[in-house]
Design a protein around this motif. Structure first.
Motif, PDB file in Angstrom:
ATOM      1  N   THR A 220      43.482  19.768  -9.255  1.00 49.75           N
ATOM      2  CA  THR A 220      43.016  21.083  -9.700  1.00 49.75           C
ATOM      3  C   THR A 220      41.600  20.954 -10.235  1.00 49.75           C
ATOM      4  O   THR A 220      41.325  20.078 -11.042  1.00 49.75           O
ATOM      5  N   GLY A 221      40.725  21.799  -9.747  1.00 49.57           N
ATOM      6  CA  GLY A 221      39.348  21.749 -10.241  1.00 49.57           C
ATOM      7  C   GLY A 221      38.426  20.942  -9.337  1.00 49.57           C
ATOM      8  O   GLY A 221      37.216  20.972  -9.499  1.00 49.57           O
ATOM      9  N   ALA A 222      38.995  20.198  -8.403  1.00 50.92           N
ATOM     10  CA  ALA A 222      38.149  19.425  -7.475  1.00 50.92           C
ATOM     11  C   ALA A 222      37.719  20.358  -6.339  1.00 50.92           C
ATOM     12  O   ALA A 222      38.269  20.331  -5.252  1.00 50.92           O
ATOM     13  N   ASP A 223      36.734  21.216  -6.644  1.00 49.06           N
ATOM     14  CA  ASP A 223      36.371  22.224  -5.656  1.00 49.06           C
ATOM     15  C   ASP A 223      35.327  21.728  -4.667  1.00 49.06           C
ATOM     16  O   ASP A 223      34.968  22.439  -3.738  1.00 49.06           O
ATOM     17  N   ARG A 224      34.834  20.537  -4.874  1.00 47.66           N
ATOM     18  CA  ARG A 224      33.944  19.944  -3.870  1.00 47.66           C
ATOM     19  C   ARG A 224      34.115  18.423  -3.879  1.00 47.66           C
ATOM     20  O   ARG A 224      34.506  17.851  -4.900  1.00 47.66           O
ATOM     21  N   PRO A 225      33.826  17.782  -2.748  1.00 49.00           N
ATOM     22  CA  PRO A 225      33.966  16.325  -2.722  1.00 49.00           C
ATOM     23  C   PRO A 225      32.893  15.690  -3.604  1.00 49.00           C
ATOM     24  O   PRO A 225      31.824  16.248  -3.781  1.00 49.00           O
ATOM     25  N   ARG A 226      33.215  14.532  -4.153  1.00 51.47           N
ATOM     26  CA  ARG A 226      32.253  13.898  -5.034  1.00 51.47           C
ATOM     27  C   ARG A 226      32.329  12.391  -4.841  1.00 51.47           C
ATOM     28  O   ARG A 226      33.416  11.828  -4.755  1.00 51.47           O
ATOM     29  N   GLN A 227      31.192  11.746  -4.759  1.00 48.19           N
ATOM     30  CA  GLN A 227      31.231  10.290  -4.629  1.00 48.19           C
ATOM     31  C   GLN A 227      31.403   9.665  -6.004  1.00 48.19           C
ATOM     32  O   GLN A 227      30.971  10.198  -7.015  1.00 48.19           O
ATOM     33  N   GLY A 228      32.069   8.511  -6.032  1.00 50.52           N
ATOM     34  CA  GLY A 228      32.271   7.818  -7.301  1.00 50.52           C
ATOM     35  C   GLY A 228      31.119   6.862  -7.565  1.00 50.52           C
ATOM     36  O   GLY A 228      30.199   6.733  -6.752  1.00 50.52           O
ATOM     37  N   VAL A 229      31.190   6.175  -8.710  1.00 51.88           N
ATOM     38  CA  VAL A 229      30.085   5.297  -9.078  1.00 51.88           C
ATOM     39  C   VAL A 229      29.973   4.089  -8.145  1.00 51.88           C
ATOM     40  O   VAL A 229      28.889   3.543  -7.973  1.00 51.88           O
ATOM     41  N   PHE A 230      31.092   3.690  -7.531  1.00 50.03           N
ATOM     42  CA  PHE A 230      31.004   2.578  -6.587  1.00 50.03           C
ATOM     43  C   PHE A 230      30.082   2.943  -5.425  1.00 50.03           C
ATOM     44  O   PHE A 230      29.226   2.168  -5.018  1.00 50.03           O
ATOM     45  N   GLU A 231      30.276   4.160  -4.871  1.00 49.55           N
ATOM     46  CA  GLU A 231      29.412   4.583  -3.772  1.00 49.55           C
ATOM     47  C   GLU A 231      27.980   4.788  -4.258  1.00 49.55           C
ATOM     48  O   GLU A 231      27.029   4.453  -3.569  1.00 49.55           O
TER      49      GLU A 231
END
Ligand code: ATP
Ligand code: MG
Length: 468
Positions: A220-231
């Protein structure tokens, strides 16, 4: 060697482009269409994309958009037989690096690709220079001439050129992050990103997405993809601060990433390749946590390939003088004034103090005193070192109130409310930490706040990614 993605549905065209670019010393990966290219780009980043515009399964411009979503800085070159002015304008507006009309002579492609690679190189060089400026202006410099500091510098110099994982341990405020930055700055990755993440600053689910990223709709709330700190740290260095606080289930996931160099975003099954150097830090006794079953032994050995212990300030008091001068000079530069001196009395007071908050505490003390001092010299009353021991034995609300009254009566007038509150808060936290033997969870319990709240407070001025 720059890594290029060449996309065209025509096998011959791919071969020709590939051959031209390979002969220039680039590593080339070919994709036969938009779908294949997207998959390749998501799996591992490229330095440049050269793509046809019209392909049976989509067009170059939509590929450009999806590549930029993964890596907003990647240059994309469009090669097309339909190079109209409209298309060119459209492409440039959407962020294409350039448009090359077909048919082309090899030189035309070469020139554009080399220009794009040069630009990327320049951006990275810029980043490296910025790091150098930070060091030259002193804000990132490791100060201190003690044998302990000399040993630390030697270790940094030896470990920096390798890709070895480093585990930095030390009390709060000893300079662990500074050491991590110094290692990155002296490594071949210096021109790439240094990304810091505080493993104690997030609840478990958020930390997972912070580390590995998430897909749209993963929660819930993940309305767009997001890269993590590893990427985000790909080809650079990832600093895992307070790694000892990581919850066990995430430790297992982290271990997998370290073993196979692939991350999987939350809500996805597609692994992405990452090339990241890991530096972890902890102010806990991690070996003890391993024995207590709170930290995975296998992960511990993965992280502690090269262990570096940063000694507390009280065990290298000979550094005090140069640190004090260093911080006085930094404040003076900020205030655009001549550096202040400290009175002999203050020096003696500092030498006698045991600095539970280490260099961060010293820095805060000096900054505050240098700003508040009225005369040219910092005097003993500008340096409230004894506040930590205020109101001993206070317990229960009545006594607490009386203790606070006594404390307030002893404060100079006029005073600045926010900074005074900060001093009092810092002193209380310090006292709790000392009483808790440095164990943050216990100190948090004594203070009646959550562990993450305390961790956040200890960070003081937030940096990098603040907790959301
Ligand atoms: N040797 C040093 N020379 C100059 N400044 C230093 C040195 N060591 C630490 N500092 C300064 O002290 C402050 C604290 O350092 P840093 O944030 O690296 O500590 P830390 O060990 O990561 O602390 P924590 O455990 O609380 O995260 C920073 O402002 C840093 O610039
Ligand atoms: Mg730190």
């Amino acid at each position: 060697m720059p890594r290029l993605l060449v996309v065209d549905d025509e096998p011959n065209m791919r071969r020709i482009l590939g051959a031209i670019l390979q002969s220039d010393g680039h590593e080339v990966v070919e994709a036969a269409g938009v779908v294949e290219a997207r998959r390749a780009f998501a799996a591992s980043p490229f330095d440049l994309v050269v793509t046809d515009q019209r392909m049976p399964d989509g067009d170059g411009l939509s590929l450009l958009a999806s590549c930029r979503e993964v890596d907003p800085t990647v240059p994309v070159v469009l090669v097309t037989a339909y190079a109209t002015v409209e298309l060119a304008v459209d492409a440039m507006r959407q962020g294409a690096f350039d448009v090359v009309p077909k048919p082309f002579v090899p030189e035309a492609v070469r020139a554009v690709v080399n220009r794009a690679c040069e630009r990327t190189e320049l951006l990275r060089e810029n980043e490296r220079l910025r790091g150098q400026v930070r060091r030259l202006t002193g804000s990132e410099e490791l100060v201190g001439g003690s044998p302990e500091m000399a040993r630390l510098r030697g270790l940094i110099a030896r470990v920096a050129p390798t890709n070895a994982t480093v585990l930095i341990s030390g009390e709060t405020g000893t300079g662990k992050e500074l050491v991590a930055r110094a290692i990155h700055a002296a490594s071949a990755r210096a021109g790439r990103a240094f990304v810091a993440v505080n493993c104690a600053g997030f609840p478990e689910t958020l930390l997972e997405s912070e580390l590995f990223g998430h897909e749209r709709g993963a929660f819930t709330g993940a309305d767009r993809p997001r890269q993590g700190v590893f990427e985000a740290a790909h080809l650079g260095t990832l600093f895992l601060d307070e790694a000892g606080e990581m919850p066990l289930p995430l430790q297992a996931k982290l271990l997998r990433v370290l073993m196979n160099g692939e991350v999987v975003r939350v809500g996805s099954t597609a692994p992405r390749h990452v090339d990241v150097r890991i530096i972890a830090a902890t102010n806990r006794d991690l070996e003890q946590r391993v024995r207590d079953g709170l930290f995975r032994e296998d992960l511990y050995y993965r992280l502690a390939v090269v262990p570096i212990a940063v000694p507390p300030l009280r065990s290298r008091r000979s550094d005090l003088g140069s640190l004090v001068d260093h911080f006085l000079a930094l404040v003076a530069r900020d205030l655009k004034a001549a550096p202040r001196a400290v009175s002999p009395e203050v020096k003696a007071k500092l030498l006698a103090y045991d600095f539970p908050g280490n260099i961060r505490e010293l820095r805060n003390l000096i900054e505050r005193a240098a700003i508040l001092a009225v005369g040219p010299r910092i005097e003993a009353e500008d340096m409230p070192l004894t506040a930590a021991g205020a109101a001993p034995g206070a317990s229960g609300p009545g006594q607490e109130a009386a203790g606070v009254e006594r404390l307030v009566a002893g404060l100079p007038d006029p005073l600045d409310l926010p900074s005074t509150m900060e001093t009092v808060e810092a002193a209380l936290i310090r006292r709790a930490l000392t009483a808790a033997g440095g164990v943050q969870a216990e100190a948090a319990r004594r203070l009646g706040v959550s562990r993450s709240h305390l961790a956040y407070k200890l960070k003081g001025r937030a940096r990098g990614t603040p907790p959301r």
